[in-house]
Design an enzyme around this catalytic site. Structure first.
Site, PDB file in Angstrom:
ATOM      1  N   ILE A 197       0.849  -1.193   0.000  1.00 45.27           N
ATOM      2  CA  ILE A 197       0.000   0.000   0.000  1.00 45.27           C
ATOM      3  C   ILE A 197       0.885   1.243   0.000  1.00 45.27           C
ATOM      4  O   ILE A 197       1.780   1.392   0.855  1.00 45.27           O
ATOM      5  CB  ILE A 197      -0.919   0.014   1.230  1.00 45.27           C
ATOM      6  CG1 ILE A 197      -1.799  -1.238   1.224  1.00 45.27           C
ATOM      7  CG2 ILE A 197      -1.780   1.273   1.265  1.00 45.27           C
ATOM      8  CD1 ILE A 197      -2.539  -1.476   2.519  1.00 45.27           C
ATOM      9  N   CYS A 198       0.640   2.113  -0.969  1.00 41.51           N
ATOM     10  CA  CYS A 198       1.419   3.346  -1.093  1.00 41.51           C
ATOM     11  C   CYS A 198       0.722   4.453  -0.306  1.00 41.51           C
ATOM     12  O   CYS A 198      -0.156   5.152  -0.817  1.00 41.51           O
ATOM     13  CB  CYS A 198       1.551   3.734  -2.572  1.00 41.51           C
ATOM     14  SG  CYS A 198       2.562   5.213  -2.828  1.00 41.51           S
TER      15      CYS A 198
END
Length: 271
Positions: A197-198
């Site tokens: 997850i960015c």
């Protein structure tokens, strides 16, 4: 008569000078031998009297100038060994209380958050401990924006929740947890390879100890919608599961990239 006596006296004197030459030689030899012995003895005594102090002085001066005494060397070694042995022993006890304190802080914080999540009445998320491990959670995200395309995908595919795995490090809450998507396989929405997850708040630079798991999940749900996240429906690819190893590698790479070029907010057109 006088002449005769004189002759007799001369004969006796002559006999004294000539008789027992060996005796005289022996006496002379004895005298010479005594002289030699006496000479040798004197020489020896003189040599010892003169050379002995010199030798002692040399032996005494030599270690003082060139080499330290053996006792001082040994004392120096003993002192160094004591110092070296004392250093690690002093550092080892200091680590144990620190780790114990970190474990206590992490445990209390997670127990409190777990209780608060279970008290939520909106059924936003639910939590299950992974193998009864308080430091690893499986979090089910049940709700996203109902006006989003992702919510429609969830309805159409009968997907009740988005499952995430959250691992809390030893120094949590002072360091961020590692979070990744398990199922379903998502596209876009700032979900990358492996389910990484960015999100800046999941990095040490963007993390704050005030963030709760609930707050992080709400932020993640919002970023899914902003990033136009969708459930993957492509044949073959949709069945391929995310892997932790790939997620960790991807997250490490994206953090390096953003540290170099900075974190950019999603464009307004994304949502």
């Amino acid at each position: 008569m006088a002449t005769l006596l004189r002759k007799i006296g001369l004969i006796r004197l002559h006999d004294r000078d000539t008789e027992d030459p060996k005796h005289h030689q022996g006496s002379l030899k004895g005298t010479k031998g005594n002289q030699k012995n006496n000479t040798k003895h004197c020489n020896t005594s003189n040599e010892t009297n003169i050379s002995t102090p010199e030798i002692k002085a040399k032996k005494f001066d030599h270690p003082v100038k060139d080499k330290p005494p053996v006792k001082e060397k040994q004392q120096g070694k003993d002192t160094k060994e004591k110092q070296q042995s004392s250093k690690p022993s002093s550092s080892i006890p200091s680590l144990a209380p620190h780790r114990q304190h970190c474990t206590q802080v992490r445990t209390r914080r997670l127990m409190k958050e777990l209780q608060e999540i279970r008290r939520l009445g909106d059924n936003f998320i639910t939590v299950e401990l992974m193998d009864d491990n308080l430091f690893e959670w499986n979090v089910k995200l049940h709700q996203v924006d109902k006006d989003s395309a992702l919510w429609q995908d969830m309805k159409e595919t009968n997907t009740e929740f988005i499952l995430l795995n959250v691992t809390f490090p030893d120094n949590f809450p002072f360091s961020p947890p590692f979070m990744r998507v398990l199922t379903p396989r998502l596209e876009n929405g700032y979900v990358l390879d492996g389910g990484a997850i960015c999100m800046e708040l999941l990095t040490p630079r963007g993390w704050s100890s005030a963030y709760t798991v609930e707050a992080v999940m709400r932020q993640f749900a919002a970023s899914l919608v902003k990033g136009q996240g969708r459930i993957c429906r492509k044949a073959g690819k949709s069945k391929k599961a995310f892997s932790r190893k790939e997620a960790e590698a991807t997250f490490k790479s994206l953090v390096k990239t953003h540290e170099k070029y900075g974190w950019v907010s999603p464009p307004v057109s994304d949502g």
